[in-house]
Write a protein that holds these residues in place. Structure first.
Motif, PDB file in Angstrom:
ATOM      1  N   VAL A  36      18.965  -3.955  -8.174  1.00 48.16           N
ATOM      2  CA  VAL A  36      18.546  -5.211  -8.805  1.00 48.16           C
ATOM      3  C   VAL A  36      17.042  -5.398  -8.680  1.00 48.16           C
ATOM      4  O   VAL A  36      16.379  -5.852  -9.621  1.00 48.16           O
ATOM      5  CB  VAL A  36      19.305  -6.395  -8.179  1.00 48.16           C
ATOM      6  CG1 VAL A  36      18.748  -7.727  -8.677  1.00 48.16           C
ATOM      7  CG2 VAL A  36      20.783  -6.308  -8.506  1.00 48.16           C
ATOM      8  N   SER A  37      16.482  -5.052  -7.525  1.00 48.76           N
ATOM      9  CA  SER A  37      15.042  -5.190  -7.325  1.00 48.76           C
ATOM     10  C   SER A  37      14.271  -4.292  -8.287  1.00 48.76           C
ATOM     11  O   SER A  37      13.285  -4.729  -8.907  1.00 48.76           O
ATOM     12  CB  SER A  37      14.683  -4.842  -5.876  1.00 48.76           C
ATOM     13  OG  SER A  37      13.293  -4.924  -5.674  1.00 48.76           O
ATOM     14  N   ASP A  38      14.696  -3.039  -8.433  1.00 51.75           N
ATOM     15  CA  ASP A  38      14.010  -2.123  -9.350  1.00 51.75           C
ATOM     16  C   ASP A  38      14.135  -2.609 -10.799  1.00 51.75           C
ATOM     17  O   ASP A  38      13.166  -2.544 -11.573  1.00 51.75           O
ATOM     18  CB  ASP A  38      14.602  -0.716  -9.229  1.00 51.75           C
ATOM     19  CG  ASP A  38      14.273  -0.073  -7.895  1.00 51.75           C
ATOM     20  OD1 ASP A  38      13.350  -0.554  -7.211  1.00 51.75           O
ATOM     21  OD2 ASP A  38      14.966   0.896  -7.523  1.00 51.75           O
ATOM     22  N   THR A  39      15.327  -3.089 -11.153  1.00 52.30           N
ATOM     23  CA  THR A  39      15.522  -3.598 -12.514  1.00 52.30           C
ATOM     24  C   THR A  39      14.660  -4.822 -12.765  1.00 52.30           C
ATOM     25  O   THR A  39      14.076  -4.980 -13.853  1.00 52.30           O
ATOM     26  CB  THR A  39      16.998  -3.946 -12.739  1.00 52.30           C
ATOM     27  OG1 THR A  39      17.811  -2.790 -12.508  1.00 52.30           O
ATOM     28  CG2 THR A  39      17.235  -4.435 -14.159  1.00 52.30           C
ATOM     29  N   ALA A  40      14.550  -5.688 -11.763  1.00 57.08           N
ATOM     30  CA  ALA A  40      13.730  -6.893 -11.914  1.00 57.08           C
ATOM     31  C   ALA A  40      12.258  -6.542 -12.084  1.00 57.08           C
ATOM     32  O   ALA A  40      11.545  -7.151 -12.888  1.00 57.08           O
ATOM     33  CB  ALA A  40      13.929  -7.810 -10.709  1.00 57.08           C
ATOM     34  N   ILE A  41      11.777  -5.557 -11.321  1.00 62.89           N
ATOM     35  CA  ILE A  41      10.379  -5.135 -11.443  1.00 62.89           C
ATOM     36  C   ILE A  41      10.117  -4.559 -12.833  1.00 62.89           C
ATOM     37  O   ILE A  41       9.098  -4.867 -13.485  1.00 62.89           O
ATOM     38  CB  ILE A  41      10.029  -4.115 -10.354  1.00 62.89           C
ATOM     39  CG1 ILE A  41      10.007  -4.793  -8.973  1.00 62.89           C
ATOM     40  CG2 ILE A  41       8.673  -3.480 -10.632  1.00 62.89           C
ATOM     41  CD1 ILE A  41       9.757  -3.851  -7.834  1.00 62.89           C
ATOM     42  N   GLU A  42      11.026  -3.717 -13.321  1.00 65.03           N
ATOM     43  CA  GLU A  42      10.861  -3.149 -14.654  1.00 65.03           C
ATOM     44  C   GLU A  42      10.849  -4.241 -15.718  1.00 65.03           C
ATOM     45  O   GLU A  42      10.022  -4.213 -16.648  1.00 65.03           O
ATOM     46  CB  GLU A  42      11.982  -2.147 -14.935  1.00 65.03           C
ATOM     47  CG  GLU A  42      11.918  -0.879 -14.087  1.00 65.03           C
ATOM     48  CD  GLU A  42      13.064   0.059 -14.362  1.00 65.03           C
ATOM     49  OE1 GLU A  42      13.890  -0.270 -15.257  1.00 65.03           O
ATOM     50  OE2 GLU A  42      13.147   1.109 -13.706  1.00 65.03           O
ATOM     51  N   SER A  43      11.756  -5.201 -15.600  1.00 65.74           N
ATOM     52  CA  SER A  43      11.799  -6.306 -16.558  1.00 65.74           C
ATOM     53  C   SER A  43      10.539  -7.155 -16.480  1.00 65.74           C
ATOM     54  O   SER A  43       9.995  -7.595 -17.502  1.00 65.74           O
ATOM     55  CB  SER A  43      13.039  -7.165 -16.283  1.00 65.74           C
ATOM     56  OG  SER A  43      13.069  -8.300 -17.128  1.00 65.74           O
ATOM     57  N   TRP A  44      10.095  -7.388 -15.252  1.00 65.00           N
ATOM     58  CA  TRP A  44       8.878  -8.175 -15.019  1.00 65.00           C
ATOM     59  C   TRP A  44       7.675  -7.531 -15.682  1.00 65.00           C
ATOM     60  O   TRP A  44       6.891  -8.174 -16.397  1.00 65.00           O
ATOM     61  CB  TRP A  44       8.702  -8.299 -13.511  1.00 65.00           C
ATOM     62  CG  TRP A  44       7.607  -9.186 -13.023  1.00 65.00           C
ATOM     63  CD1 TRP A  44       7.288 -10.432 -13.462  1.00 65.00           C
ATOM     64  CD2 TRP A  44       6.704  -8.887 -11.952  1.00 65.00           C
ATOM     65  NE1 TRP A  44       6.246 -10.945 -12.732  1.00 65.00           N
ATOM     66  CE2 TRP A  44       5.865 -10.015 -11.802  1.00 65.00           C
ATOM     67  CE3 TRP A  44       6.534  -7.811 -11.108  1.00 65.00           C
ATOM     68  CZ2 TRP A  44       4.864 -10.075 -10.839  1.00 65.00           C
ATOM     69  CZ3 TRP A  44       5.540  -7.871 -10.151  1.00 65.00           C
ATOM     70  CH2 TRP A  44       4.715  -8.992 -10.016  1.00 65.00           C
ATOM     71  N   LEU A  45       7.491  -6.235 -15.488  1.00 65.65           N
ATOM     72  CA  LEU A  45       6.369  -5.513 -16.081  1.00 65.65           C
ATOM     73  C   LEU A  45       6.489  -5.440 -17.597  1.00 65.65           C
ATOM     74  O   LEU A  45       5.490  -5.571 -18.323  1.00 65.65           O
ATOM     75  CB  LEU A  45       6.275  -4.111 -15.492  1.00 65.65           C
ATOM     76  CG  LEU A  45       5.974  -4.026 -13.991  1.00 65.65           C
ATOM     77  CD1 LEU A  45       5.988  -2.573 -13.526  1.00 65.65           C
ATOM     78  CD2 LEU A  45       4.636  -4.664 -13.665  1.00 65.65           C
ATOM     79  N   SER A  46       7.701  -5.240 -18.078  1.00 66.90           N
ATOM     80  CA  SER A  46       7.905  -5.175 -19.520  1.00 66.90           C
ATOM     81  C   SER A  46       7.604  -6.510 -20.182  1.00 66.90           C
ATOM     82  O   SER A  46       6.954  -6.563 -21.239  1.00 66.90           O
ATOM     83  CB  SER A  46       9.347  -4.747 -19.811  1.00 66.90           C
ATOM     84  OG  SER A  46       9.605  -4.754 -21.192  1.00 66.90           O
ATOM     85  N   ASP A  47       8.054  -7.606 -19.570  1.00 62.73           N
ATOM     86  CA  ASP A  47       7.782  -8.941 -20.126  1.00 62.73           C
ATOM     87  C   ASP A  47       6.288  -9.234 -20.143  1.00 62.73           C
ATOM     88  O   ASP A  47       5.760  -9.795 -21.113  1.00 62.73           O
ATOM     89  CB  ASP A  47       8.507 -10.004 -19.311  1.00 62.73           C
ATOM     90  CG  ASP A  47      10.002  -9.980 -19.525  1.00 62.73           C
ATOM     91  OD1 ASP A  47      10.457  -9.264 -20.436  1.00 62.73           O
ATOM     92  OD2 ASP A  47      10.716 -10.667 -18.772  1.00 62.73           O
ATOM     93  N   GLY A  48       5.580  -8.852 -19.060  1.00 62.81           N
ATOM     94  CA  GLY A  48       4.146  -9.109 -18.990  1.00 62.81           C
ATOM     95  C   GLY A  48       3.376  -8.346 -20.049  1.00 62.81           C
ATOM     96  O   GLY A  48       2.495  -8.907 -20.725  1.00 62.81           O
TER      97      GLY A  48
END
Length: 260
Positions: A36-48
């Motif tokens: 979940v942490s890795d997925t959240a980081i990827e989503s966070w970077l993609s959204d930014g």
């Protein structure tokens, strides 16, 4: 160590099974939290990156004209729960307009020294709480290699990602507790079924040592324990026959002595 040796077979089996289940549940929980942490980081970077690119395209007119209404529209149009800072910059890195969404000092004081190229890769702050995105604003998107007329600078925090990780931790803890309770109950039931025949055989050996060889009638089990029980019954039958033969021999000898 001595106390451990004094524990019953059922207690040892229960502890072993529970420990294995706990290790499995902990491993699965750690894996899920990491995923979940890795997925959240990827989503966070993609959204930014997506938000920075969108604002760069949307802010082209505002940067060229420096019209107040257009600038306000760009600044006010950025809406993201993880957004801490939005800056609309000229080509010389001077601030055209900016907005802080939370009271925090700039975690990237020397950010402009690292900008090179049309779009910068995400840069994390020293404490890892923030990430910066810089996207170039081109005067003509169809012309490659042109000088940018400005930049969009975003700073995003880990609020949403932290929430997702916290929710994953809560879910994992609940699942861990549920799995552990279920495993403990199943272990207690299964070990009772497994160790009951062994305990019955142990009780039968005590009866034999005390001279009672007719108390055991077998165990209700299958596999190796059933085979062991059958052999134990045959052994007891032979012991019983031997005792009867010894008793008959003793009685015969007593009769012969009396006749003399």
């Amino acid at each position: 160590m001595k106390r451990y040796r004094d524990w019953s077979l059922r207690a040892k089996f229960n502890i072993l099974c529970i420990m294995l289940v706990m290790l499995t549940a902990i491993s699965l929980s750690v894996y899920e939290i990491k995923r979940v942490s890795d997925t959240a980081i990827e989503s966070w970077l993609s959204d930014g990156a997506e938000l920075a690119g969108t604002l760069a395209a949307y802010g082209r007119y505002a940067t060229e004209t420096e019209e107040a209404a257009a600038i306000e529209s760009v600044i006010a149009g950025a809406n993201h729960e993880a957004l801490s800072y939005l800056g609309l910059l000229r080509s010389d890195m001077s601030v055209l307009a900016e907005k802080w969404h939370e009271p925090v000092g700039d975690p990237f004081p020397d950010w402009h020294r690292t900008v090179s190229g049309p779009v910068e890769s995400p840069v994390f702050s020293s404490d890892g709480r923030y990430v910066q995105f810089v996207a170039a604003i081109d005067s003509d998107p169809s012309a490659a290699g042109g000088e940018p007329i400005g930049y969009v600078r975003l700073i995003m925090n880990k609020v949403r990602m932290s929430r997702q990780v916290q929710e994953a931790m809560k879910t994992s803890l609940w699942l861990f507790a549920l799995v552990l309770m279920t495993a403990v109950l199943m272990t207690l039931v299964m070990t009772r079924r497994i160790t009951r025949p062994v305990n019955q055989l142990a009780a039968a050996t005590r009866d034999i040592s005390n001279g009672r060889i007719d108390q055991f009638d077998g165990v209700h089990s299958s596999g190796e324990l059933a085979f062991l029980s059958d052999n134990f019954l045959r052994l007891m039958e032979k012991l019983d026959q031997s005792q009867q033969e010894l008793e008959r021999s003793r009685h015969s000898l007593e009769q012969q002595v009396q006749e003399r």
